[in-house]
Design a protein around this motif. Structure first.
Motif, PDB file in Angstrom:
ATOM      1  N   ASN A 171       0.807  -1.218   0.000  1.00 52.30           N
ATOM      2  CA  ASN A 171       0.000   0.000   0.000  1.00 52.30           C
ATOM      3  C   ASN A 171       0.843   1.271   0.000  1.00 52.30           C
ATOM      4  N   GLN A 172       2.143   1.121   0.063  1.00 49.04           N
ATOM      5  CA  GLN A 172       3.021   2.292   0.141  1.00 49.04           C
ATOM      6  C   GLN A 172       3.493   2.743  -1.229  1.00 49.04           C
ATOM      7  N   ARG A 173       3.523   4.053  -1.395  1.00 46.91           N
ATOM      8  CA  ARG A 173       4.085   4.643  -2.605  1.00 46.91           C
ATOM      9  C   ARG A 173       5.531   4.999  -2.321  1.00 46.91           C
ATOM     10  N   ARG A 174       6.385   4.769  -3.293  1.00 48.57           N
ATOM     11  CA  ARG A 174       7.798   5.153  -3.192  1.00 48.57           C
ATOM     12  C   ARG A 174       8.094   6.088  -4.356  1.00 48.57           C
ATOM     13  N   TYR A 175       8.421   7.312  -4.035  1.00 47.31           N
ATOM     14  CA  TYR A 175       8.714   8.306  -5.063  1.00 47.31           C
ATOM     15  C   TYR A 175      10.217   8.382  -5.285  1.00 47.31           C
ATOM     16  N   ARG A 176      10.626   8.292  -6.535  1.00 47.22           N
ATOM     17  CA  ARG A 176      12.026   8.449  -6.907  1.00 47.22           C
ATOM     18  C   ARG A 176      12.304   9.935  -7.116  1.00 47.22           C
ATOM     19  N   PRO A 177      13.567  10.339  -7.118  1.00 44.89           N
ATOM     20  CA  PRO A 177      13.862  11.763  -7.363  1.00 44.89           C
ATOM     21  C   PRO A 177      13.234  12.282  -8.648  1.00 44.89           C
ATOM     22  N   GLN A 178      13.197  11.458  -9.708  1.00 49.14           N
ATOM     23  CA  GLN A 178      12.580  11.923 -10.953  1.00 49.14           C
ATOM     24  C   GLN A 178      11.068  12.103 -10.799  1.00 49.14           C
ATOM     25  N   ASP A 179      10.437  11.324  -9.900  1.00 47.61           N
ATOM     26  CA  ASP A 179       9.014  11.520  -9.615  1.00 47.61           C
ATOM     27  C   ASP A 179       8.798  12.868  -8.921  1.00 47.61           C
TER      28      ASP A 179
END
Length: 131
Positions: A50-58
């Motif tokens: 259920n967790q979102r992981r945002y990358r630097p490009q996101d």
């Protein structure tokens, strides 16, 4: 064009950010960020359960969306159109460089888990061959 508040620096040492960190780095609320994810195809953070992981490009993309939406006053459709237009301007030979290699998108923990799964599959295949 409206002047938006300055945003904090993106920590270069971090590969992934939780949604609470992403909203701080992007200057938007969580519900806005989740809405943008549902409406803007280019914005797809990595999901793990259920967790979102945002990358630097996101994070950079969300900042761009924020600028287009609130700075330039574009509608969501206008933002999508502008993002498509920018993507089309990337020369075809540079397109592979626009997306990060898979190794940069995976955390060390994810790589370890994938290696463990691979090892288990090899053991199972070997067992079945010898049966």
């Amino acid at each position: 064009m409206a002047k938006l508040p300055e945003l904090p620096r993106i920590p270069p040492e971090k590969k992934f950010f939780k949604i609470s960190e992403a909203v701080t780095l992007c200057g938007v609320r969580q519900d806005v960020l989740r809405f943008w994810e549902s409406e803007i195809p280019a914005l797809r953070p990595i999901r793990r359960g259920n967790q979102r992981r945002y990358r630097p490009q996101d994070i950079l993309l969300v900042r761009k969306i924020r600028e287009l939406r609130y700075g330039k006053g574009l509608s969501i459709e206008g933002v999508i159109s502008e993002l498509k237009k920018e993507r089309e301007e990337v020369p075809e030979e540079l397109a592979p460089l626009a997306a990060p290699p898979i190794s940069q998108m995976l955390s060390k923990e994810m790589i370890r888990e994938l290696q463990e799964i691979s090892s288990n599959l090899k053991e199972t295949a070997e067992f079945l061959r010898n049966k």
